[in-house]
Design a protein around this motif. Sequence first.
Motif, short mmCIF file in Angstrom:
data_model
loop_
_atom_site.label_atom_id
_atom_site.label_comp_id
_atom_site.label_asym_id
_atom_site.label_seq_id
_atom_site.Cartn_x
_atom_site.Cartn_y
_atom_site.Cartn_z
N THR A 187 47.32 34.10 38.57
CA THR A 187 47.35 34.30 37.12
C THR A 187 47.19 35.75 36.70
OG1 THR A 187 44.96 33.96 36.90
CG2 THR A 187 46.38 31.99 36.80
N GLY A 188 46.69 36.61 37.58
CA GLY A 188 46.45 37.99 37.20
C GLY A 188 45.17 38.18 36.40
N GLN A 189 44.37 37.12 36.26
CA GLN A 189 43.09 37.24 35.58
C GLN A 189 42.07 37.88 36.52
OE1 GLN A 189 42.15 36.39 32.28
NE2 GLN A 189 44.39 36.42 32.09
N VAL A 190 41.30 38.83 36.00
CA VAL A 190 40.36 39.56 36.82
C VAL A 190 38.99 39.56 36.13
CG1 VAL A 190 41.02 41.77 35.76
CG2 VAL A 190 39.93 41.75 38.00
N GLU A 191 37.96 39.38 36.94
CA GLU A 191 36.58 39.53 36.46
C GLU A 191 35.99 40.75 37.13
OE1 GLU A 191 34.12 36.08 36.24
OE2 GLU A 191 35.84 34.73 36.46
N VAL A 192 35.39 41.61 36.33
CA VAL A 192 34.89 42.89 36.83
C VAL A 192 33.46 43.09 36.38
CG1 VAL A 192 37.19 43.93 36.88
CG2 VAL A 192 35.80 44.12 34.83
N GLY A 193 32.75 43.86 37.19
CA GLY A 193 31.39 44.21 36.85
C GLY A 193 31.34 45.28 35.76
N ASP A 194 30.16 45.42 35.18
CA ASP A 194 30.00 46.38 34.09
C ASP A 194 30.26 47.81 34.54
OD1 ASP A 194 29.35 44.33 32.38
OD2 ASP A 194 27.18 44.51 32.70
N GLY A 195 29.94 48.12 35.80
CA GLY A 195 30.16 49.47 36.28
C GLY A 195 31.64 49.84 36.32
N ILE A 196 32.49 48.89 36.67
CA ILE A 196 33.93 49.16 36.70
C ILE A 196 34.45 49.39 35.30
CG2 ILE A 196 36.19 48.19 37.29
CD1 ILE A 196 34.89 46.73 39.58
N LEU A 197 33.98 48.60 34.33
CA LEU A 197 34.41 48.80 32.94
C LEU A 197 33.98 50.17 32.44
CD1 LEU A 197 33.73 45.30 31.35
CD2 LEU A 197 35.90 46.28 32.09
N PHE A 200 36.46 52.72 33.68
CA PHE A 200 37.70 52.66 32.91
C PHE A 200 37.48 52.93 31.42
CE2 PHE A 200 39.19 50.62 36.70
CZ PHE A 200 40.55 50.86 36.73
N ARG A 201 36.23 53.10 31.01
CA ARG A 201 35.86 53.35 29.62
C ARG A 201 36.37 52.22 28.71
NH1 ARG A 201 33.80 58.42 28.75
NH2 ARG A 201 34.01 59.89 30.51
N ILE A 202 36.06 51.00 29.10
CA ILE A 202 36.43 49.81 28.33
C ILE A 202 35.15 49.08 27.94
CG2 ILE A 202 37.66 47.60 28.34
CD1 ILE A 202 39.58 48.74 30.35
N ASP A 203 35.05 48.69 26.68
CA ASP A 203 33.91 47.92 26.21
C ASP A 203 34.03 46.48 26.70
OD1 ASP A 203 32.76 46.06 23.72
OD2 ASP A 203 31.52 47.82 24.19
N PHE A 207 37.41 43.75 26.48
CA PHE A 207 38.22 43.51 27.67
C PHE A 207 38.77 42.09 27.65
CE2 PHE A 207 38.39 42.57 32.37
CZ PHE A 207 39.57 43.26 32.57
N ASP A 208 40.11 41.95 27.85
CA ASP A 208 40.77 40.65 27.77
C ASP A 208 40.90 39.95 29.11
OD1 ASP A 208 42.62 42.26 29.01
OD2 ASP A 208 44.17 42.07 27.46
N GLY A 209 40.37 40.55 30.18
CA GLY A 209 40.40 39.88 31.49
C GLY A 209 41.73 39.95 32.20
N ARG A 210 42.66 40.78 31.75
CA ARG A 210 43.98 40.88 32.39
C ARG A 210 44.05 42.13 33.25
NH1 ARG A 210 47.56 42.16 28.97
NH2 ARG A 210 49.38 41.24 29.99
N ILE A 211 44.63 41.98 34.46
CA ILE A 211 44.74 43.13 35.35
C ILE A 211 45.66 44.18 34.76
CG2 ILE A 211 46.66 42.09 36.63
CD1 ILE A 211 43.86 44.37 38.01
#
Length: 817
Positions: A187-197, A200-203, A207-211
């Motif tokens: 599906t291309g859905q990704v779950e990431v930790g807060d450090g990765i966000l 990438f400087r994303i709140d 974040f919509d969960g899409r790679i």
Amino acid sequence: MADVVTDGAALRGTRRERAEAALDALAADPRTAHRTHRVLEQALVLAGAAFAGLYTLSDDGTLLCLTESAGLPRTMYGLRDTHPVAGRSPAAEAHRTGRPQWLGPGELAGHPGARRRTPFPDVSLAALPVCDGAGLLLAVTEAPGGFDREDRACLELLAAATTTPVPAGPGETGDLPADAFGLAMDTGQVEVGDGILELFRIDRNAFDGRIETLLALTVPEDLPSLMSAVEADPVSLGERDLEFRVLQPSGPPKWLRLRGRLRPAGEGRPARLVGTVADAFTLRSDVTDVARVQRLAASLATAGTVKEVSQAVVATLRTPLQADRIALAELENDRLVVTVLDPPEPDAWPELWRTEWRTEWPDAPVRSMPTLAAALGEGRAQVWPADSDLEPALVGVGPGGLAVLPLPADGRMTGACLIGWDRPHDFGPDESALLTACAGLIGQALMRVRAFDAEHELVGMLQRAVLPRRLPRLPGAVAVARYLPTTAGLEVGGDWYDVIPLPDNHVALVIGDVQGHNAGAATLMGQMRTALRAYAAEGHPPDVVVSHANRLLLEMETDLFATCCYVDVDLEEGSAWFVRAGHVPPVLRLPDGSTQVVEVAGGPPLGVLVRAEFPMTPVRLPPGSLLALTTDGLVESAETDIDVGLARLAHELGAADPARPGSVADALLGGAHRDDDVALLLMRYDGMAVRPRRESWTVWRVPEAARHARRFTLRTLRAWGLPADAVDAVLLVVSELVTNALVHTTGPVRLDLTLVGSRCRVAVADASPRTPVKPTSLGWEATGGRGILLVEAVSTAWGTVPAGGGKQVWADVMIGD
């Protein structure tokens, strides 16, 4: 190499003691995956391994999968990503028995389960189970004699201290670590930790969960290598370890490192890529060399020419190594052909190089540099410090130090890379390992682009051979064509066009596109063009021509399909019949400047359906009309819908000057996206200034059929105003051709008369494909065979052409002076 190695080097003890000290320091590292990688690097430093890898069990327990590695690329030694647990490989035997496997060059070559494809003959392998029994440590060395007693002791110690880490994945360990991610491959859905966000400087709330959201923030040049990891084939297991850059609001991009592994799909769950992403510069200092190799590999992966490979080498190595000059040369027979010199000024290079400076770059015989020749023969990277006794051609390259990197690929040398310093340069073991790893990557890249260039040239020659060299002159019309290859790659596609003159002032316009961009598509394109031309020449109507081509493509049993638009234009009447097989519809510009997308009834693409129907659509072409046939590369792209592209083409065609169709074609191609091949065929219909006069007669099979045909001919010629003394030869030709058709064939017979100026053509069509043969000799007693001789005697020319499954025999008779 690493900070731990440096500390260990300060100890005055055996290598085993140094390994114990290093492991004690690593035990404090909370990052399991990071700690595992550093353990593998100790195998490189303390045990002399050229490659070290950790293999762990797959989820179903049937495979040993490469999870982490360090050192040179595994492909240099023919190592697999996976080993079946039940197989006979050294890795599988070590796992099943729980005992280490030590294989020297001879044992490795004769092992039934080993596979080794390497230019280095003296390679030894070790496979040791790790402490938890769920994996093993595999190491390779090029040292003569293999792993000695102390090497083995270090490897056993490292294996005993190694566990099989599993990168954290969402939904499996509860809270997701800050640097961890998990990507669902379906599906291309990704779950990431807060450090990765944060990287990438994303709140988190935005974040919509899409790679795709993360990929959009990366540097475009790094996308190919990154996509190779996040869109990997789920069948290809093993580790993923690469660096990429992410854009920043200000300043240069930030380098990030991705490490992970691909977990295969199981019952009820998809394949997942799980791992970590971290700031590359927050890792330990020795990551710099790894980053250089990774960045070089990423640059080489997108290089399509030898020059691009060379530029990638210079950009990756010269500045970090603080080198004063780099030369990259291809090996062609016994000569080195230099492709890149940096700096490019001739004065920066030795005198011998300047004397060999013939064109843009120099080329020199290998024998003029014995040191370089010896390095190429041995096939290993070699370094010479300052003041080494080298030949003048090499001393000037690196008076303060010289590194020569033979570039191996597939068991032979593709070239050499020379790196020189002006000031004395101290070569460390880490730098030598870096240069060796880079040499393997460069050699493979040169081999790839060479093969790619050869294939491209072959396919380009094929494309030029199967496309028309020039278009025929048409009575009452002008046709021009253009072909524009894509710039997205070097492969040639299957777009084609053709203009086929037909009898009775008809012409067939054809444009088509075979699926794909490779030699197979170009070959099939040539076959389809030839087939359509042959079917058209047989005299079939347009729908039958396309139906025959569809059947032929199905019988070829190829996986490719083709689209096509076929137009039969009557240049006398200005009428056209269109047949479309899954292709882009034509665009017509009328004499008043208005344009329209021709609504042509369409059939499926060729090679898809056995019982396909291809209806014909009639269209009137007033004199001054301009007809445009194109492939989808001109009107469709990833950013442009085909309807929008057709509307734009119609608008540009309406604004063009039809008096110069060649300039119109060039202007239309000016807006092409160039991400696909483009073929364009334009025909301006002017109408014939002198239209032939025609009459036809159906010959009935009755005893007096020939006499009826002569009477019809006489009435027609008189109606055309021809003098009586001018028609005798025409009547003789009619009598002989009609008689031959009635005597030697069955089925219907048709007589056609055509007058153009002072030339009268007599054509007799029948249902037999057999061509009449002129006899080579006739005896006085022969009762037949003289008809063709009489026709040849009174006509200026005669011949036969296929016509709807039969043939048409014609003869031209000149009337008057």
